[in-house]
Scaffold this active site. Structure first.
Site, PDB file in Angstrom:
ATOM      1  N   ARG A   1       6.610   8.647   4.411  1.00 43.51           N
ATOM      2  CA  ARG A   1       6.673  10.003   4.959  1.00 43.51           C
ATOM      3  C   ARG A   1       5.321  10.690   4.775  1.00 43.51           C
ATOM      4  O   ARG A   1       4.624  10.469   3.781  1.00 43.51           O
ATOM      5  CB  ARG A   1       7.784  10.794   4.265  1.00 43.51           C
ATOM      6  CG  ARG A   1       9.176  10.372   4.695  1.00 43.51           C
ATOM      7  CD  ARG A   1       9.387  10.583   6.186  1.00 43.51           C
ATOM      8  NE  ARG A   1       9.427  11.985   6.499  1.00 43.51           N
ATOM      9  CZ  ARG A   1      10.546  12.671   6.699  1.00 43.51           C
ATOM     10  NH1 ARG A   1      11.715  12.077   6.653  1.00 43.51           N
ATOM     11  NH2 ARG A   1      10.498  13.959   6.980  1.00 43.51           N
TER      12      ARG A   1
ATOM     13  N   LYS B   1       1.224  12.988  -0.938  1.00 47.70           N
ATOM     14  CA  LYS B   1       1.010  11.540  -0.774  1.00 47.70           C
ATOM     15  C   LYS B   1      -0.411  11.234  -0.269  1.00 47.70           C
ATOM     16  O   LYS B   1      -0.843  10.091  -0.255  1.00 47.70           O
ATOM     17  CB  LYS B   1       2.043  10.956   0.186  1.00 47.70           C
ATOM     18  CG  LYS B   1       3.483  11.036  -0.335  1.00 47.70           C
ATOM     19  CD  LYS B   1       4.460  10.447   0.683  1.00 47.70           C
ATOM     20  CE  LYS B   1       5.924  10.684   0.331  1.00 47.70           C
ATOM     21  NZ  LYS B   1       6.419   9.755  -0.716  1.00 47.70           N
TER      22      LYS B   1
ATOM     23  N   THR C   1       8.489   3.268  -4.015  1.00 53.58           N
ATOM     24  CA  THR C   1       9.165   1.966  -4.009  1.00 53.58           C
ATOM     25  C   THR C   1       8.493   1.023  -3.015  1.00 53.58           C
ATOM     26  O   THR C   1       8.615  -0.189  -3.144  1.00 53.58           O
ATOM     27  CB  THR C   1      10.661   2.116  -3.659  1.00 53.58           C
ATOM     28  OG1 THR C   1      10.794   3.045  -2.579  1.00 53.58           O
ATOM     29  CG2 THR C   1      11.459   2.619  -4.845  1.00 53.58           C
TER      30      THR C   1
HETATM   31  C1  T68 Z   1      11.631   9.938  -3.397  1.00 52.10           C
HETATM   32  N1  T68 Z   1      12.192  11.176  -2.944  1.00 52.10           N
HETATM   33  C2  T68 Z   1      10.431  10.143  -4.295  1.00 52.10           C
HETATM   34  N2  T68 Z   1      13.201  12.525  -1.380  1.00 52.10           N
HETATM   35  O1  T68 Z   1       9.488  10.952  -3.648  1.00 52.10           O
HETATM   36  C3  T68 Z   1       9.834   8.766  -4.609  1.00 52.10           C
HETATM   37  N3  T68 Z   1      14.148  15.047  -0.963  1.00 52.10           N
HETATM   38  O2  T68 Z   1       8.766   8.890  -5.492  1.00 52.10           O
HETATM   39  C4  T68 Z   1      10.910   7.874  -5.213  1.00 52.10           C
HETATM   40  O3  T68 Z   1      10.446   6.567  -5.329  1.00 52.10           O
HETATM   41  C5  T68 Z   1      12.154   7.853  -4.345  1.00 52.10           C
HETATM   42  O4  T68 Z   1      12.608   9.188  -4.092  1.00 52.10           O
HETATM   43  C6  T68 Z   1      13.291   7.098  -4.999  1.00 52.10           C
HETATM   44  O5  T68 Z   1      13.487   7.521  -6.301  1.00 52.10           O
HETATM   45  C7  T68 Z   1      12.641  11.316  -1.691  1.00 52.10           C
HETATM   46  O6  T68 Z   1      12.600  10.400  -0.897  1.00 52.10           O
HETATM   47  C8  T68 Z   1      13.806  12.805  -0.216  1.00 52.10           C
HETATM   48  O7  T68 Z   1      13.818  12.044   0.738  1.00 52.10           O
HETATM   49  C9  T68 Z   1      14.488  14.103  -0.120  1.00 52.10           C
HETATM   50  C10 T68 Z   1      15.449  14.294   0.841  1.00 52.10           C
HETATM   51  C11 T68 Z   1      16.087  15.508   0.887  1.00 52.10           C
HETATM   52  C12 T68 Z   1      15.733  16.501   0.015  1.00 52.10           C
HETATM   53  C13 T68 Z   1      14.759  16.258  -0.899  1.00 52.10           C
END
Ligand code: T68
Length: 837
Positions: free
Chosen positions: A569, A574, A679
């Site tokens: 994203r 990032k 990840t």
């Molecule tokens: C991700 N978070 C982290 N959030 O950014 C990433 N947020 O570092 C981590 O590896 C991953 O989670 C798994 O733990 C997200 O992807 C969202 O997509 C999100 C969606 C809705 C509201 C807030």
């Protein structure tokens, strides 16, 4: 249920006709043709690839369903603890390839499809991705489902059945355009359960009274009802009969008498409008990642899903006829971020208002039931809901939240009588105007364990956002479970040739079940033939990606060049902007290079991909800049093959399966302390791609595992970020001189109208450079130069690739799930049994 089961004397007939799963090529063909001719009503005269996909999917679905039934039956009778994984996002991608590999029948299907006149790859690519998620958080949930099934844990996922998943991204004139993703046209992987419904209430008011014994009672009355309908998706484990369930809720208007009256009295339009309003709840996935916007419909989605899921979980528990004190030995609920936090007051409401339990007993059950996973420390991503909105939509839940807060603050006051400030800091209610409910605090207080997703992140939450809570509860409430990925999808499925090469060395595919076995590859690191095979596979994967780029971008790239990939994203933290500024720097250098020096330069292809949230202007600007740079660079004859810049449209799970195995270097370059884990860093490494990264998230643990000579780290450390930011705001700072040249070239119009990029540059030059792009630029550029040199040394590079793969065992999501099961859920695996005679 027991009431609906077939009486003993008739069971023999039943068992005689229980379908058997296909196993030979011939049986597969028979099943597929039968589905095409009967289920789909097509014939050999009108069977296109879409129909062949449908027939194949249905044949495999039948196999999964047999295991699914058996698994659910075993779990019901075993009467042991189950895991319920609540996630508003499940980014599943395609299901067919995964199903074929998990039941170990892909070769059979390939042969069968060939007989029937189709190519496997064409059939697989007919499937539409199930894109019910934004990014890492949703994909993590999908990897966890795969691991829970593969390890035979009795587990259910609960989510929402969005009609529209994440939007499809089109690039028009270099700009992102969002197109709706209507993915449900044909979805053989879901089973609508029209008989499994839950009425979910909204609005209304709360009645309070004292009963005959003088006890305070509450009930929630009036308001509006929306119906939740279950859609079940089978989740097969890898080479095991376990097939778990993912239950997604769809919304429908509750058609009571009221609607009929409306309909009959001629108010046809308004009864249709009610219907549409109800269906709106599950209509669309919110496209923001790491950003919260406080929209009422989002809160409605959250409650709708929590209420339906909890009703379902409680209903299942009550069938067991056990007393409430047994609930916590039967049910573990994991909250994937704060999105499902309303499940906490909802379970309290069920236990107290409906089941008549006392507060203390109910609270004890709730705390033992829930675990909460935090995925971010970014302030703009922490969920808060306005008290007036919550009062309006969920009046009873707000009262319960106040009660939780009261009990909690009294507890804090008793333990920290001298720290008055602490109470307002840790209160679930923020005293702003309007007042806000802090969902992360509610989730933490209502759970027995809170975990971060990588070591650094789990440490950071204890020293920043949850600092006071460590004092209050002690450190044991907090734990770390470093994220992982499923090696089935991200190695075996995405990179079949590498999977086969590894299997040939290790004597089988056991490593896909126990990824730590990869360490045995180390002993082959000097074997010439193995090294060549390894390189050839990387090259073949790059050829495949180059073909994709030619088809979709119209640009020819040289597969021998260094492929540098950043796909995720688009977000300021990032730092895709750091990457593209680095690319511009490289371009400027090439432009001023002598012909002699150019001969020594390392050819590169810079590949970007990722979606920007539709309202995130800065992220959209970055996409535009990448495309503008590509336009200029790719057609500049001075540069030729030495640099190409590609933006891949509509990055999603199925594209990731093509891109991941084809990288030489991938970029994980967030400002230190901002990326909770990441990840995709793990996915690239597992496929023999090296990493350029900051000391952030899981990069740190990857370095520890694979060795620092096998990764390219750069940039400031998390511990220094705060001071640097402070200095930017209160002292004069100089832009990095190389970056200043990059900005000059952008401002002079080299990449089109400079006005478009003003805000992007000013954020760095004038507004404090919050993400430290300038601070990290020199070390980033230097590290990229190091990478060029290292890549030219093919032998050295080959060793790094092989050792990286060999040392990635720790990052399997199987290891994560075992850790959750042991430290948080206290559940045991359960292997499905044959039907008892
Ligand atoms: C991700 N978070 C982290 N959030 O950014 C990433 N947020 O570092 C981590 O590896 C991953 O989670 C798994 O733990 C997200 O992807 C969202 O997509 C999100 C969606 C809705 C509201 C807030």
């Amino acid at each position: 249920s027991v009431e609906a089961s077939i009486p003993e004397p008739q069971r023999a007939a039943w068992r005689k006709f229980t379908p058997k799963p296909f196993s030979t090529t011939e049986e597969f063909e028979k099943e597929t043709v039968r589905h095409i001719e009967t289920t789909l009503a097509r014939s050999l005269y009108n069977c296109d690839e879409a129909a062949a996909y449908a027939g194949t999917a249905l044949a495999f679905r039948d196999r999964l369903v047999l295991d699914w039934n058996k698994t659910q039956q075993t779990q019901t009778f075993a009467d042991q603890k189950r895991i319920y994984y609540l996630s508003l996002e499940f980014l599943m991608g395609r299901a067919l390839d995964n199903a074929m590999l998990n039941v170990d029948k892909k070769d059979v299907a390939r042969e069968g499809l060939d007989d029937l006149g189709f190519r496997m790859e064409d059939i697989i690519s007919q499937e539409h991705d199930a894109a019910l998620g934004n990014g890492g958080l949703g994909r993590l949930a999908a990897c966890f489902l795969d691991s829970m099934a593969s390890l035979n844990y009795p587990a259910w996922g609960y989510g929402l059945r969005y009609r529209y998943g994440i939007f499809k991204q089109e690039i028009v004139d270099g700009y992102q355009v969002e197109v709706p993703d209507y993915w449900l046209d044909f979805n053989p992987w879901e089973f609508p359960r029209h008989d499994i419904t839950v009425d979910v209430q909204f609005y209304g008011n709360v009645n309070r009274w004292q009963d005959d014994e003088g006890k305070q009672q509450s009930s929630w009355e009036g308001g509006e009802i929306v119906k939740a309908i279950a859609f079940d998706v089978p989740i097969p484990g890898y080479k095991t009969p376990t097939c778990n369930n993912l239950r997604l809720w769809g919304s429908k208007a509750a058609s009571g008498e009221f609607d009929f009256q409306k309909f009959n009295s001629g108010e046809y339009e308004s009864s249709v409008a009610d219907q549409q309003r109800a269906e709106t709840i599950s209509a669309v996935l919110y496209p923001n990642d790491n950003l919260e916007r406080g929209k009422e419909l989002r809160l409605k989605q959250q409650y709708f899903w929590c209420a339906a899921s909890l009703y379902d979980i409680v209903r299942r528990f009550k069938k067991s006829k056990r007393p409430w004190k047994d609930f916590t030995s039967q049910v573990a609920i994991q909250l994937n971020d704060t999105h499902p936090t309303l499940a906490i007051p909802e379970l309290l409401r069920i236990l107290i208002d409906i089941e008549g339990l006392e507060w203390d007993e109910a609270w004890n059950i709730v705390q033992k039931t829930f675990g909460y996973t935090n995925h971010t420390v970014l302030p703009e991503a922490l969920e808060k809901w306005s008290v007036p909105l919550m009062q309006h939509l969920l009046p009873r839940h707000l009262q319960i939240i106040y009660d939780i807060n009261l009990h909690f603050l009294q507890f804090v006051e008793r333990n920290f009588p001298k720290d008055r400030e602490m109470l307002s800091r840790v209160s679930i209610i923020e005293e702003s105007s309007p007042q806000m409910v802090r969902m992360a605090y509610l989730a933490l207080i209502g759970s027995h364990k809170v975990n971060g997703v990588a070591e650094l992140h789990s440490d950071l939450i204890k020293t920043t956002i949850f600092k006071d809570f460590v004092k209050i509860y002690g450190p044991d409430k907090f734990t770390n479970v470093t994220n992982g990925i499923t090696p089935r999808r991200w190695l075996h499925q995405a990179n079949p040739r590498l999977s086969e090469l590894i299997a040939s060395k290790l004597g089988g595919h056991e490593f896909l079940k126990d990824l730590t076995l990869l360490h045995k590859l180390e002993s082959f690191v000097d074997e010439k033939e193995f090294r060549k095979d390894f390189r050839d596979i990387k090259y073949a994967n790059k050829v495949r990606l180059a073909k994709h780029i030619k088809e979709h971008n119209g640009v020819t790239v040289n597969p021998a060049a260094l492929f540098d990939v950043q796909v995720k994203r688009i977000h300021e933290y990032k730092r895709q902007q750091l990457n593209i500024f680095g690319v511009i720097h490289r371009y400027l250098q090439l432009k001023s290079m002598s012909a002699e020096d150019k001969k020594k330069a390392q050819p590169r292809v810079s590949i970007f991909g990722g979606k920007a949230a539709p309202g995130y202007w800065m992220a959209k600007t970055v996409i535009h800049l990448v495309n503008q740079v590509g336009k200029v660079v790719n057609s500049d004859p001075d540069v030729g093959d030495l640099l190409k810049v590609i933006f891949l449209e509509d990055y999603n799970v199925s594209k990731a399966e093509i891109i991941t195995p084809a990288s030489d270097i991938s970029e994980h370059i967030s400002t230190a302390g901002t990326e909770a884990s990441g990840t995709s860093n793990m996915k690239f490494c597992l496929n023999g791609g090296l990493i350029i990264g900051t000391c952030d998230g899981a990069n740190i643990e990857i370095t520890r595992e694979i060795g620092e000579q096998n990764i390219f780290l750069f940039g400031n450390l998390a511990e220094d970020v705060e001071d640097l930011r402070h200095a930017h705001l209160y002292e004069k700072y100089e832009l990095d001189p190389q970056l200043a040249k990059v900005f000059e070239s952008i401002r002079s119009g080299t990449f089109g109208d400079a006005g478009q990029f003003g805000a992007l540059l000013n954020g760095i030059v004038e507004h404090g450079d919050y993400y430290l792009v300038s601070d990290d630029f020199a070390s980033y550029v230097k590290t990229q130069e190091l990478i060029d040199e290292s890549f030219k040394n093919t032998e050295e590079w080959t060793s790094k690739m092989i050792l990286s793969v060999a040392r990635m065992g720790f990052f399997s999501s199987d290891r994560c799930i075992d850790e959750y099961a042991e430290a948080i859920w206290n559940v045991e695996p359960l292997v499905p049994k044959e039907d008892e005679k």
